[in-house]
Scaffold this active site. Structure first.
Site, mmCIF file in Angstrom:
data_model
loop_
_atom_site.group_PDB
_atom_site.id
_atom_site.type_symbol
_atom_site.label_atom_id
_atom_site.label_comp_id
_atom_site.label_asym_id
_atom_site.label_seq_id
_atom_site.Cartn_x
_atom_site.Cartn_y
_atom_site.Cartn_z
ATOM 1 N N ARG A 33 0.876 -1.180 0.000
ATOM 2 C CA ARG A 33 0.000 0.000 0.000
ATOM 3 C C ARG A 33 0.901 1.214 0.000
ATOM 4 O O ARG A 33 1.578 1.491 1.001
ATOM 5 C CB ARG A 33 -0.925 0.011 1.214
ATOM 6 C CG ARG A 33 -1.615 1.350 1.402
ATOM 7 C CD ARG A 33 -2.767 1.312 2.358
ATOM 8 N NE ARG A 33 -3.877 0.570 1.795
ATOM 9 C CZ ARG A 33 -5.093 0.526 2.337
ATOM 10 N NH1 ARG A 33 -5.337 1.156 3.460
ATOM 11 N NH2 ARG A 33 -6.040 -0.170 1.765
ATOM 12 N N GLN A 92 -9.623 -4.293 -3.617
ATOM 13 C CA GLN A 92 -10.954 -3.862 -3.192
ATOM 14 C C GLN A 92 -11.981 -4.239 -4.251
ATOM 15 O O GLN A 92 -13.073 -4.733 -3.942
ATOM 16 C CB GLN A 92 -10.951 -2.340 -2.976
ATOM 17 C CG GLN A 92 -12.295 -1.780 -2.545
ATOM 18 C CD GLN A 92 -12.676 -2.230 -1.149
ATOM 19 O OE1 GLN A 92 -11.894 -2.087 -0.232
ATOM 20 N NE2 GLN A 92 -13.878 -2.764 -0.987
ATOM 21 N N ARG A 134 -13.254 -9.237 1.246
ATOM 22 C CA ARG A 134 -11.837 -8.959 1.010
ATOM 23 C C ARG A 134 -11.004 -10.212 1.299
ATOM 24 O O ARG A 134 -10.070 -10.549 0.580
ATOM 25 C CB ARG A 134 -11.345 -7.805 1.904
ATOM 26 C CG ARG A 134 -11.957 -6.442 1.640
ATOM 27 C CD ARG A 134 -11.531 -5.867 0.311
ATOM 28 N NE ARG A 134 -10.097 -5.766 0.161
ATOM 29 C CZ ARG A 134 -9.339 -4.754 0.620
ATOM 30 N NH1 ARG A 134 -9.915 -3.731 1.227
ATOM 31 N NH2 ARG A 134 -8.022 -4.739 0.418
ATOM 32 N N ASP A 149 -17.681 6.222 -1.448
ATOM 33 C CA ASP A 149 -16.393 6.198 -0.752
ATOM 34 C C ASP A 149 -16.233 7.570 -0.098
ATOM 35 O O ASP A 149 -16.997 8.504 -0.391
ATOM 36 C CB ASP A 149 -15.266 5.908 -1.767
ATOM 37 C CG ASP A 149 -13.883 5.784 -1.117
ATOM 38 O OD1 ASP A 149 -13.807 5.647 0.126
ATOM 39 O OD2 ASP A 149 -12.877 5.848 -1.853
ATOM 40 N N CYS A 186 -16.453 0.959 0.484
ATOM 41 C CA CYS A 186 -15.231 0.178 0.706
ATOM 42 C C CYS A 186 -14.766 0.255 2.160
ATOM 43 O O CYS A 186 -14.030 -0.626 2.606
ATOM 44 C CB CYS A 186 -14.129 0.645 -0.231
ATOM 45 S SG CYS A 186 -13.778 2.410 -0.101
ATOM 46 N N HIS A 246 -7.171 0.724 -6.412
ATOM 47 C CA HIS A 246 -7.363 -0.219 -5.302
ATOM 48 C C HIS A 246 -7.904 -1.541 -5.873
ATOM 49 O O HIS A 246 -9.063 -1.897 -5.671
ATOM 50 C CB HIS A 246 -8.335 0.377 -4.288
ATOM 51 C CG HIS A 246 -8.268 -0.230 -2.926
ATOM 52 N ND1 HIS A 246 -7.515 -1.356 -2.642
ATOM 53 C CD2 HIS A 246 -8.867 0.127 -1.755
ATOM 54 C CE1 HIS A 246 -7.659 -1.654 -1.354
ATOM 55 N NE2 HIS A 246 -8.468 -0.776 -0.797
HETATM 56 N N1 CP Z 1 -11.117 -0.740 2.259
HETATM 57 C C1 CP Z 1 -9.846 -0.740 2.739
HETATM 58 O O1 CP Z 1 -8.873 -0.854 2.001
HETATM 59 O O2 CP Z 1 -9.762 -0.626 4.091
HETATM 60 P P1 CP Z 1 -8.410 -0.355 4.905
HETATM 61 O O3 CP Z 1 -7.925 1.029 4.522
HETATM 62 O O4 CP Z 1 -8.807 -0.434 6.353
HETATM 63 O O5 CP Z 1 -7.407 -1.401 4.535
HETATM 64 N N1 NVA Z 2 -10.331 6.429 -1.289
HETATM 65 C C1 NVA Z 2 -9.937 5.957 0.010
HETATM 66 C C2 NVA Z 2 -10.055 4.479 0.064
HETATM 67 C C3 NVA Z 2 -9.684 3.847 1.382
HETATM 68 C C4 NVA Z 2 -9.818 2.355 1.378
HETATM 69 C C5 NVA Z 2 -8.517 6.422 0.312
HETATM 70 O O1 NVA Z 2 -7.689 6.414 -0.604
HETATM 71 O O2 NVA Z 2 -8.235 6.813 1.446
#
Ligand code: CP
Ligand code: NVA
Length: 321
Positions: A105, A135, A294, A226, A266, A132
């Site tokens: 990430r 997701q 997930r 989101d 999400c 993502h």
């Molecule tokens: N949806 C998602 O990626 O959640 P986290 O940021 O908690 O991993």
């Molecule tokens: N769009 C959000 C998604 C988190 C899972 C972010 O990037 O923070």
């Protein structure tokens, strides 16, 4: 098992074909129904890099790796200080010597691509500011559970044209989802993303982008949202609250959709901003099933990506002596 995904990177939904997405989802359903996926990760060490916070992604990946017989090693942004203490490429060249795969990430998709270029084993995106993809695998699985199909499913994405929205666009184009994006002016997906999605589109179905939720929601099956302010955009939160306010997924907005429409997010949610408690906690919300998926989707993905990898690739230290 399908060998098509074996040894492959997953940096973008656009890396996947329709058949590969179907293979992941079919295996994910089997796992969720109690099917045994075996231990294809037995003896494999997986490095997980988290440059941004996570709950779902980290825990679901660690549990999935453990269940498949592998060993996860999580590294956090403040300890590896990517780009500050070491370059993404140097970090990757080191991990390549120790680990059999990397799940990352990161803030920047460019750093993810640099890591993938330096690591011989598979590299999987755990989200960047661009996309993502994992997701989306869980989301597509959830859409299939709710509507019985993916191709032709009517999904309305309400909110920011962000990383999740981008992955939705690519998934919709590849799988033939009828995706309608509703964003405030100035927050639509980037032109380059829309162009790429258009190139991925294999038939007449696909996506539209607009500003008015009413026509998009009229026959919606899924209402997806989101956060308005993604991780890293905190300085813009007040302005975004003002710009997105009319698109809050609340009972009034949901009344524009058929009663059978289900709500997805999400997560994490900013309760009271993009979605109200009354919607998120209602019987129409499937967000916790979606979050559970997930785990199943990533178990399936890992099982397919690492199928045969242990046999084909001896331990990195032996390979590079
Ligand atoms: N949806 C998602 O990626 O959640 P986290 O940021 O908690 O991993
Ligand atoms: N769009 C959000 C998604 C988190 C899972 C972010 O990037 O923070």
């Amino acid at each position: 098992m399908s060998l098509a995904l074996s040894g492959r990177d997953l940096l973008s939904v656009a890396d996947l074909g329709r058949d590969e997405i179907d293979a992941v989802l079919d295996l994910a359903v089997r796992a969720k129904q109690g099917g045994d996926l075996g231990t294809p990760l037995r003896g494999l060490n997986m490095a997980l890099i988290f440059q941004r916070p996570s709950n779902r992604t980290r825990v679901s990946f660690e549990v999935a790796i453990n269940r498949l017989g592998g060993h996860p090693i999580a590294l956090f942004g403040d300890e590896i200080r990517l780009g500050e203490r070491e370059t993404a490429s140097d970090i990757a060249r080191i991990l390549d010597r120790y680990a059999d795969g990397v799940i990352a990430r990161l803030v920047s998709q460019r750093d993810l691509v640099a890591i993938a270029a330096a690591v011989r084993g598979p590299v999987i995106s755990a989200m960047t500011d661009a996309e993502h993809p994992c997701q989306l695998l869980a989301d597509l699985m959830t859409v299939r559970e709710v509507t019985g199909r993916i191709a032709g499913a009517r999904v309305v994405y309400i909110g920011d044209g962000n990383n999740v929205c981008t992955s939705w666009l690519y998934a919709a184009a590849i799988c033939g989802v009828d995706l309608r994006i509703v964003s405030p002016p100035g927050y639509e997906p980037q032109e380059s993303v829309l162009d790429r999605a258009a190139r991925l589109r294999s038939n007449g179905t696909g996506f539209s982008v607009g500003h008015d939720p009413a026509p998009a929601l009229r026959d919606a099956e899924i209402v997806y949202t989101d956060v308005w302010t993604s991780m890293g955009q905190e300085a813009e939160q007040q302005r975004r609250r003002e710009d997105f306010g009319h698109l809050q997924v609340n009972e009034r907005l949901l009344a524009l959709a058929p009663p059978g429409a289900r709500v997805m997010h999400c997560l994490p949610a900013h309760r009271g901003e993009e979605i109200t408690d009354s919607v998120l906690d209602s019987a129409r919300s499937v967000v916790f099933d979606q979050a559970e998926n997930r785990l199943w989707a990533q178990m399936a993905l890992l099982a397919l990506v690492f199928d045969g990898v242990a046999e084909r690739n001896p331990l990195p230290l032996e390979a590079s002596s």
